[in-house]
Design a protein around this motif. Structure first.
Motif, short mmCIF file in Angstrom:
data_model
loop_
_atom_site.label_atom_id
_atom_site.label_comp_id
_atom_site.label_asym_id
_atom_site.label_seq_id
_atom_site.Cartn_x
_atom_site.Cartn_y
_atom_site.Cartn_z
N CYS A 41 39.02 35.04 47.12
CA CYS A 41 40.58 35.69 47.26
C CYS A 41 40.55 37.07 47.50
O CYS A 41 41.31 37.41 48.37
N SER A 42 39.77 37.98 46.59
CA SER A 42 40.15 39.43 46.74
C SER A 42 39.59 39.96 47.91
O SER A 42 40.19 41.00 48.60
N THR A 74 47.97 44.53 43.61
CA THR A 74 46.87 45.68 43.60
C THR A 74 45.58 44.90 43.28
O THR A 74 45.49 44.59 42.16
N VAL A 120 45.61 34.07 41.20
CA VAL A 120 47.00 34.80 40.96
C VAL A 120 46.75 36.45 40.59
O VAL A 120 45.65 36.79 40.14
N TYR A 121 47.56 37.26 41.15
CA TYR A 121 47.53 38.61 40.82
C TYR A 121 49.03 38.98 40.12
O TYR A 121 49.96 38.62 40.64
#
Ligand SMILES: Cc1cc2nc3c(=O)[nH]c(=O)nc-3n(C[C@H](O)[C@H](O)[C@H](O)COP(=O)(O)OP(=O)(O)OC[C@H]3O[C@@H](n4cnc5c(N)ncnc54)[C@H](O)[C@@H]3O)c2cc1C
Ligand SMILES: NC(=O)c1ccc[n+]([C@@H]2O[C@H](COP(=O)([O-])OP(=O)(O)OC[C@H]3O[C@@H](n4cnc5c(N)ncnc54)[C@H](OP(=O)(O)O)[C@@H]3O)[C@@H](O)[C@H]2O)c1
Length: 541
Positions: free
Chosen positions: A363-364, A346, A329-330
């Protein structure tokens, strides 16, 4: 670390009631929380105990909010797992299960830490590997604790108390159990050439998803593994990529079905069946969480296969031995009011080198490199539990967000700009170098010029010889911070949970003591009150 002795739990549930000792202890704790009792009481009759349970299950009796959680001294994401387990020693099993979680309440598992623990205890949730920030350490401890539950019937009250996300019908895109497809639009590098960081502004199109969100919410993404890594694992397995696993190919399952990051204990267990002699012993020790060669932390799935060359695991057994690939999650960094139909993130791309191989944060780097504009990605909105703008738009806000911690504050500022909120806004941002790492510089400077951003305070940690962090800047302007607090300001912190969030809280407490003219104890109480009244909120990871 000092440990506060725990008062004995009163006994409400008679010995004759049909519960295991563990369940009885847990229910006694629950009722003690319900009634706020501290001392021993007469046990209830079987009939009264049944009535109480019935009331709990049909919702007629509600535990007081936070009744149990106020008593979770391990609920600190900066505390190492052994210390958390020590604090929970002697507690009922659900409390120890909770102490094994990473304590971030990040909702990546679909619950908060306490509810995940209760769901495991009630056997409504069986997956022991959902705590992403806790990683192997947490899942290993959960496995150990879960053995205490083996054979025990499901605890009805626990099930009633913890409705797991997975058994409720999650509306499309509103949780990890029911993601929807959105379209990746574009990425833009936020650092200038020369930076040591690789941080991306990501835009995603929500068209066709029916999704909306409010500022403060987070966004869940289901990533895919790097194809080069998948190919290397296939080579190490000596199995063709199109080998069938159910109705999918092995390559597909390795791409988006399983985690190729830390090698799970189960994989070493499988390897131990396929090897003999010293290698078997090593695999067994690794499966038990030991570190016979001092390299356990470096063993992702590929490195584990390379450590035991020549093994030929059955592909289906191999896949079974791996952990499922989890979403990440972000914090959302946009507002629907200024970016209709879109969500922005971001994202700091995690890349590091071990044994001459670059390891990728799954994921990043998926967001930061592997997907192309127009690609469909599986996503969901993760509602914030306690991270939101004040209801009153006139309230001043103080936002402290170094690094990617700026994400939700960009969203807050866009929202307040769109609704023309009259409240004052103060942002503390910090990063490594002013020349390279000033995220959203143009936007922030324009907001400052326009007066939306009342104050912008910057801290650059690698511009000079001395590390300057946001909390150093806070101390320099402590008098003004205190004045804002007196004007009713809400304080927000976002970013690194392990060190920054704690240091910021310490700085704030010191500022209150100094400028409010009170003792450290009273300053700490002031901060606790800010927290309980919702005026100090954190979104840390
Ligand atoms: C509520 C919430 C909000 C978040 N918001 C943001 C956000 O706005 N922006 C953002 O960038 N992230 C955010 N995160 C973090 C994000 O969810 C991911 O954890 C992060 O992107 C890393 O995921 P990954 O899949 O890329 O890496 P993973 O594949 O999960 O790998 C990360 C792991 O790699 C290991 N590792 C990392 N660096 C090193 C190193 N140098 N040496 C050895 N091991 C290392 C660590 O074990 C680390 O846990 C947030 C998390 C939460 C819970
Ligand atoms: N596990 C770790 O060791 C670790 C460390 C940092 C970040 N992270 C994770 O990396 C991800 C992305 O990080 P990010 O890009 O947001 O930036 P970041 O790496 O967290 O750094 C942002 C800024 O915060 C500074 N900083 C470091 N320690 C601090 C402290 N105790 N108090 C206040 N500021 C501090 C950094 O300075 P310096 O780097 O110059 O010291 C940098 O200027 C996050 O998931 C974060 O949790 C992990």
């Amino acid at each position: 670390m000092s440990i506060t002795p725990r008062p004995p739990i009163p006994s409400f549930i008679p010995e004759s009631a049909p519960f295991t000792p563990e369940q009885r202890t847990w229910l006694n704790g629950l009722f003690a929380g319900l009634f706020g009792l501290q001392e021993s009481v007469t046990p209830l009759s079987d009939a009264d105990a049944a009535k109480l349970l019935g009331g709990l299950m049909d919702g007629a009796i509600q535990p007081a909010a936070g009744a149990e959680d106020d008593d979770a001294p391990w609920h600190d994401p900066a505390m190492p797992l052994p210390d958390r387990m020590k604090l929970a020693e002697g507690r009922a099993l659900p409390r120890r299960l909770m102490a094994a979680m990473a304590q971030q309440d990040c909702s990546q598992c679909g619950y908060n830490c306490k509810d995940y623990a209760d769901a495991l205890f009630g056997k409504a949730e069986k997956r022991l590997n959902l705590c992403v920030p806790g990683g192997k350490e947490t899942s290993r401890m959960l496995k150990q604790l879960y053995q205490e539950l083996d054979g025990a019937p499901a605890a009805a009250a626990a099930q009633a108390a913890a409705q797991p996300a997975s058994t409720l019908a999650t509306p499309p895109g509103r949780g990890r159990d029911n993601p929807v497809y959105a379209t990746f639009l574009r990425r833009r590098r936020l650092n200038k050439p020369g930076s040591e960081k690789e941080t991306w502004h990501i835009d995603i199109d929500l068209a066709g998803t029916d999704l909306d969100y409010v500022v403060g919410d987070s966004f869940g993404i289901f990533p895919a593994n790097d194809q080069k890594l998948v190919a290397a694992v296939l080579t190490a397995l000596h199995v063709p990529p199109d080998f069938s696993i159910g109705d999918r190919t092995l390559r597909e399952v390795l791409t988006d079905g399983v985690s190729l990051s830390p090698a799970p204990d189960m994989l070493f267990e499988l390897i131990s069946y396929l090897t003999g002699g010293e290698r078997k012993q090593k695999a067994k020790r690794l499966a038990a969480g030991e570190d016979p060669d001092g390299d356990a932390a470096a063993l992702d799935v590929l490195a584990a296969l390379h450590k035991f060359p020549g093994i030929r695991p059955d592909p289906e057994a191999f896949i079974e031995a791996l952990d499922p690939l989890q979403p990440r999650v972000y914090s959302i960094s946009s507002s629907l009011k200024s970016s209709p139909g879109r969500v922005s993130l971001t994202v700091d791309a995690v890349r590091y080198e071990i044994d001459k191989r670059t390891r990728l944060g799954v994921c990043s780097t998926f967001l930061g490199g592997r997907i192309a504009p127009g690609d469909k990605i599986r996503v969901y909105v993760q509602k914030a539990q306690h991270f939101a703008l004040p209801d009153d738009p006139a309230k001043p806000i103080i936002m402290i967000g170094p690094g990617t911690g700026i994400a939700p504050f960009r969203a807050f500022l866009h929202e307040r700009q769109a609704i023309k909120a009259p409240g004052r806004n103060w942002l503390f941002f910090g990063h490594q170098r002013s020349d390279y790492d000033f995220f959203y510089e143009e936007e922030l400077v324009a907001m400052r010029t326009a007066g939306l951003l009342t104050r912008l305070t910057l801290a650059w940690s690698r511009d000079g010889n001395e590390k300057i962090y946001v909390q150093h800047r806070m101390r320099e302007v402590g008098r003004d911070l205190w004045a804002w607090l007196n004007d009713g300001a809400h304080v927000y912190v976002c970013g690194d949970a392990l060190r920054m969030a704690k240091d910021v809280e310490t700085a704030l407490t010191d500022i209150i003591a100094e400028h409010g003219g009170c003792s450290p104890h009273d300053a700490a109480r002031f901060v606790a009150e800010l927290k309980s009244s919702g005026r100090y909120q954190a979104d840390v990871y």
